[in-house]
Enzyme design. Structure first.
Site, PDB file in Angstrom:
ATOM      1  N   ASP A  56       0.841  -1.194   0.000  1.00  0.00           N
ATOM      2  CA  ASP A  56       0.000   0.000   0.000  1.00  0.00           C
ATOM      3  C   ASP A  56       0.880   1.249   0.000  1.00  0.00           C
ATOM      4  O   ASP A  56       2.010   1.237   0.505  1.00  0.00           O
ATOM      5  CB  ASP A  56      -0.899   0.029   1.232  1.00  0.00           C
ATOM      6  N   ARG A  57       0.352   2.317  -0.529  1.00  0.00           N
ATOM      7  CA  ARG A  57       1.102   3.569  -0.609  1.00  0.00           C
ATOM      8  C   ARG A  57       1.679   3.972   0.745  1.00  0.00           C
ATOM      9  O   ARG A  57       2.835   4.403   0.843  1.00  0.00           O
ATOM     10  CB  ARG A  57       0.196   4.688  -1.140  1.00  0.00           C
TER      11      ARG A  57
END
Length: 218
Positions: A56-57
């Site tokens: 995930d970012r």
């Protein structure tokens, strides 16, 4: 300067320490991504390396890149076959009573016009299993070490919120969203026939240190 992100490198693989805030792939909400910087990780090769999996970012830590298409396919099969041992560390907004456990919650995807998409528990969803242990407690929050069996989108974030009953600190979707999300891909190991294993450990990032969890024993 790009060498400082490299945790492991050989002729077919690179493991980098991905910083939080950088998406692996571009999207409508993430115009800047790791793809913009892959050219800097060629290290003498003509081809840019390719990400094998995703983080995930807002998750930092170990990310495996393949340096050629054959290795990319082989590593992807290893991920799909559960052959890659991954360890994550997270800070959750509370303290579970038990010291360790297993979370088995199938996950599905839902979407609404107001909130967009998110991952939710779904008996008919994809099998999703995570093992966990409580490593430390500080200021009414627990440091949890996760070892996932499966690699579903947002798996640990949902398993923390729904399985432990406490979301990951800073999670903007499944938690309160105050401050940075404290989820870090700590280590990765992949055995290879006839070669040394791919193995790397990423040090705890500044977000953990600034939150007071930089010195916990994992």
């Amino acid at each position: 300067m790009w060498e400082k992100y490299v945790l492991f490198i050989d002729g077919e693989a690179i493991v980098i320490d991905k910083p939080a805030g950088l998406a692996v792939h571009p999207g409508s909400k993430t115009p800047e991504s790791l793809e913009d910087y892959l050219q800097h990780f060629r290290f003498g090769f003509q081809r840019e390396p390719l990400p094998v999996h995703r983080l995930d970012r807002d998750t930092s830590g170990c990310l495996l890149l393949a340096r050629n298409p054959k290795a990319h396919k082989r590593f992807q099969r290893a991920f799909e076959g559960g052959e890659v041992v991954k360890t994550y560390v997270a800070v959750v907004d509370g303290v579970p009573e038990a010291g360790e456990g297993r979370i088995d919650i199938p996950l599905g995807k839902t979407s609404t016009a107001r909130d967009g998409w998110r991952i939710v528990p779904d008996p008919k969803g994809k099998p999703s299993v995570s093992h966990w242990r409580k490593a430390a407690v500080k200021d009414k929050r627990a440091v949890i070490v996760f070892t996932p069996e499966t690699g579903r989108t947002h798996q640990l974030r949902v398993h923390a919120a729904e399985g432990l009953g406490f979301p990951i600190s800073g999670d903007p979707v499944y938690g309160q969203g105050r401050g940075p999300m404290l989820l870090h891909a700590l280590s990765l190991r992949l055995e290879r026939a006839g070669k040394e294993p791919i193995e790397a450990t990423a040090p705890l990032p500044p977000t953990f240190i600034n939150a007071g969890f930089g010195d916990v024993a994992l």
